[in-house]
Design an enzyme around this catalytic site. Sequence first.
Site: not given
Ligand SMILES: Cc1cc2nc3c(=O)[nH]c(=O)nc-3n(C[C@H](O)[C@H](O)[C@H](O)COP(=O)(O)OP(=O)(O)OC[C@H]3O[C@@H](n4cnc5c(N)ncnc54)[C@H](O)[C@@H]3O)c2cc1C
Lengths: 600, 600
Positions: B63, B102, B346
């Site tokens: 991410t 993480g 995930e």
């Molecule tokens: C506690 C925690 C630990 C984490 N650990 C890791 C890690 O170890 N390594 C790592 O790489 N990442 C990690 N992450 C990141 C995590 O994988 C991402 O937050 C996750 O993949 C969601 O992506 P985003 O945050 O960019 O959300 P976004 O993609 O920006 O999504 C935001 C909103 O938009 C909506 N949305 C997005 N795309 C679509 C679509 N195509 N259709 C409909 N709705 C959509 C979603 O439903 C959501 O409501 C972690 C996150 C957290 C909170």
Amino acid sequence: QIFDFEDERQALLFAAYHREASPYGLHTSMFIPTLKTQASEEQQKEWLGKAQRREILGTYAQTELGHGTFVRGLETTATYDVERKEFVLHSPTITSTKWWPGGLGYTSTHAVVMARLIVKDKDYGVHGFITPLRSLDDHRPLPGVILGDIGPKFGYNANDNGFLRLDQVRIPLKNMLARFSRLHEDGTYEKPPHAKLSYGTMVFVRSNMILNGASALAKASTIAIRYSCVREQGMVQPKQAGETKLMNYKSQQYRLLPLLSHAFAIHFTGFYILDMYKDLLRRLDGSDFSTLPVIHATTSGLKAYVTTVAADGIEEARKCCGGHGYSQFSGLPTLFADYVPSCTFEGDNWVLFQQTARFLIKSLKAAVAGKPLAASVAYLKGYRAVGEGQKSQAKSGQDLLIPQVQLKAFEHRATRLIMEAAQLLETDRKAGKQYEISWNAHMIDLIRAARAHTLVVILTAFIERVEATTDEKNKRVLKKLCDLFCLYNIESPFAPCSSEFVEDSYFSPAQIRMARDNVHHLLSELRPDAVPLVDAWNFSDAALESALGRRDGNVYETLYNWASQTPLNQKAAKEGGVDVEGYTKHVKKVLEGGVNTEPM
Amino acid sequence: QIFDFEDERQALLFAAYHREASPYGLHTSMFIPTLKTQASEEQQKEWLGKAQRREILGTYAQTELGHGTFVRGLETTATYDVERKEFVLHSPTITSTKWWPGGLGYTSTHAVVMARLIVKDKDYGVHGFITPLRSLDDHRPLPGVILGDIGPKFGYNANDNGFLRLDQVRIPLKNMLARFSRLHEDGTYEKPPHAKLSYGTMVFVRSNMILNGASALAKASTIAIRYSCVREQGMVQPKQAGETKLMNYKSQQYRLLPLLSHAFAIHFTGFYILDMYKDLLRRLDGSDFSTLPVIHATTSGLKAYVTTVAADGIEEARKCCGGHGYSQFSGLPTLFADYVPSCTFEGDNWVLFQQTARFLIKSLKAAVAGKPLAASVAYLKGYRAVGEGQKSQAKSGQDLLIPQVQLKAFEHRATRLIMEAAQLLETDRKAGKQYEISWNAHMIDLIRAARAHTLVVILTAFIERVEATTDEKNKRVLKKLCDLFCLYNIESPFAPCSSEFVEDSYFSPAQIRMARDNVHHLLSELRPDAVPLVDAWNFSDAALESALGRRDGNVYETLYNWASQTPLNQKAAKEGGVDVEGYTKHVKKVLEGGVNTEPM
Ligand SMILES: Cc1cc2nc3c(=O)[nH]c(=O)nc-3n(C[C@H](O)[C@H](O)[C@H](O)COP(=O)(O)OP(=O)(O)OC[C@H]3O[C@@H](n4cnc5c(N)ncnc54)[C@H](O)[C@@H]3O)c2cc1C
Ligand SMILES: Cc1cc2nc3c(=O)[nH]c(=O)nc-3n(C[C@H](O)[C@H](O)[C@H](O)COP(=O)(O)OP(=O)(O)OC[C@H]3O[C@@H](n4cnc5c(N)ncnc54)[C@H](O)[C@@H]3O)c2cc1C
Ligand SMILES: [Ca+2]
């Protein structure tokens, strides 16, 4: 006159929009209002001015370790010593320890302590006692007073919610709140003129919780909608130039725009209720208690509904922000954690709905008996048609946008559920079952009825507000929000209790499809208004405390800058990019093989 | 063989039941599994042993500040320098900063960095690169590596989720993960043999999230149910001796026992899926990729459903504990805050359901074409009857307890929703609309279909488990839990999407009433088993970390004792019961009139 109403209204409106959990919160929100509504004139003379000038700081100490909902079960005693004309306040058991009152731990100098009044071995039930807790000189607890903080909580940690044990603490006779019931020097007890008079404060507090709920939900919606109009993620078309704003995903619209419509609905209902309350005050001044029961029932249901919807809505808005919503920099985790106890305090929601249900069951009986009904339950007069299984007459999506058609659906649902619950109780009664046992057995049906009625109140308030809007442009967009609020609650499988519109076939499958088409159409129509609609709430960046909800949309730089400023990063920057303490104490040992990080 | 499966299974089961957010979590849950599944043999030789002996500590950095869901949009580049046989890793923009991994902030020495592979100006998309981040001597960031912590979060604060910027950082060719696709020295790129091969890790991680969800929900249910069997509050009968245990309130049963049934349902599904996964591994060893799509679709939907239900359920259990549930001493706020990001990481749940939906739309097409179907979607063969508007044949409450009747209802709902979604897409296709635009327009219908299918999988697993239970007593109680799970989802207006069983008149009003009667009957029947059923999960007091969920029921003394031990109370005890610093700096000033505590 109990309140200078306009003053309180302004103050509480302001508070609803800006207040944070503060150790002084209870002083303003409960201690002073309790003095105003439940203290006699002489008592007000002695304490109210001091409280208003903050020469004393008070809280409201009702809940005990062992008792919250069941107030009659409180164990703290206030035994009247007729010789010395004093009360002896006492905590006889560990469960009688006062537990939870805001600011009680290390802030308050005084409390209204709720305790059982005992006079000559007779128990007169729970009354309020103005109790000094700490010396005004050095803040030390007074003799017999044991105070402390109850420890870490989900949120609200800026507030020292506290505990209090009283070991034979003496206070003078004049300290018992005496506006409604009073104790004479010789120990004669005088009952209040109307059993529910003290509901006034409760009604006031709950009314304000409605506006507070609207504000909390609007804040969350503002953050999530603004962010969704800034963040781009993925593509809706395979070869589009650039990515798609989150807000263009149908699911994001479906999750966020109904939330926003709920914030508006609740906001308008808050004002509607404040008007009812104002009317109540006028009546009470003329000793007219007639509207107390309906207002009490209405605000109980509203408090329960609104706080549930707002709490769930904040969390949904947070999830709509993806990973960044989980950062404290989004402002949403704190908003949630600080808001969510509203579902519990001032009456647990599952208990409050039952209070509404009691009133509804009575109102239905009145309707059947042809007796007059309070305006908000007047729809129960239509019980006969409901009992005959009336169906919605809507023939087109257009029909479903007619306010009368919408209201009728909500009223039908509420009437049906109240009738079904009443029927269950009646059947049990005929079978000789005890009323209370029967009540418990059908509690879910009763709660559903109360919830359905509450939605009638809200939809009514929203529709009235739309109709009263004079500006044509505003009216058009508010009408759309109102339609979305109404139809989403009917068609959406994700809207709690939407099945109640179809489980008795009131709406046919075809009508549900029409409602659903309307909703999707409304989402597209409202999409361009999303940002103006959240801007209309006019929250400052400071009020939102959110990197995602900034007006200027400068999300990523803000996240990066705020992260750089954390103490850990600042410290590590000075230590060559290493958290030297953490490394030396922990990570180094792991790398050198000294520590097992595995869970087994 | 990719995994020593039994080893991993045991480790992950244990972790699911006991793990806390730890800065070393990603090392075990992602870094090592990624090496195992995606590193070549030589790479494993170089890094896997070191990782397993924890001579290096790794994380998984995918991410970025600007991209999570849309992996193809990642901006970090890994440009191949054919002369030096090295990759140059680079973060070209602020949004390309890695954000969230993480343990990335100050713990990890290495990361698998996901970056776009660029060879001779050609972009081969996102690949994984084993990237050393810190010196193994003094833990300092290596040249060009900028690292830090992303700041405070809702929960997970024991984990230093971090950010990472790479400024032209060079790593050798051998560091690109090479099990599936590989780059040769001269810059020739070799594609993976099967496009979805790398799904293996995802499937494994998601399967484990199912068990993890069951465990989290079971923990919350255990705490709330135990507490509800200790706490007494109010009376069900007017003159009863003593008060009523919370668990005797119908609403409390209705809120908690279905939650518990969901924990069991999800737990059994977790094992069911692990068995599917084991089978997948056997097949992959023989280069049989045929079950990859169905497993990928199934685990995606399950991850989305389970994490949503568990997160909401934990919060509901917390609310069931009233005020004390809001105390950190209940263990529930932390459980919630640490669990809830599972809905986002995930794969965001609203996105994952769409992956399931894609598979279901394809499977329906296969069913209509008479092609073979994976076992879990074989029910789609019944699409014709569904299209003709079949109704449930249940004639009595008894009928609704027959597993085939129950499954048929769930399958009918799923089939109908998949057909409706497919129909919407098809109509648009005929109208010449672009597929992706049409997908977005009907996203909610697609997501509903995926959710409904997921519930078929869970109910199937639960029913199979009941049937496989040999001990008669266990079987009886599991059957009741399974019935409760099934019928609550059908009849309860509070169960998300229950309206889908009635909106097309599959169940009649009379059948819903029968289901509801069954549910109420089951609640009474299961009430005495509530404590044994939570005890069966066998959580230790240490695992629950809850004053309310203690096995010995010693709730009030524990709350009191834990509160007495807070640093604030300990300090104040030494200072005469006053928090001297807080008093002097704040409260005293307020009392002396120097500070205005009012919000205005
Ligand atoms: C506690 C925690 C630990 C984490 N650990 C890791 C890690 O170890 N390594 C790592 O790489 N990442 C990690 N992450 C990141 C995590 O994988 C991402 O937050 C996750 O993949 C969601 O992506 P985003 O945050 O960019 O959300 P976004 O993609 O920006 O999504 C935001 C909103 O938009 C909506 N949305 C997005 N795309 C679509 C679509 N195509 N259709 C409909 N709705 C959509 C979603 O439903 C959501 O409501 C972690 C996150 C957290 C909170
Ligand atoms: C942040 C916070 C601040 C607070 N501030 C104050 C304060 O300033 N002063 C003060 O006096 N108190 C305060 N409280 C306490 C609060 O008023 C109580 O927590 C609240 O009244 C609920 O009571 P309880 O905690 O005893 O819950 P309980 O009554 O034990 O309820 C627990 C559960 O049982 C259920 N239940 C209980 N009775 C029934 C019934 N009859 N029918 C069906 N279900 C039932 C409830 O629905 C709930 O799920 C505060 C609490 C919090 C969390
Ligand atoms: Ca003052």
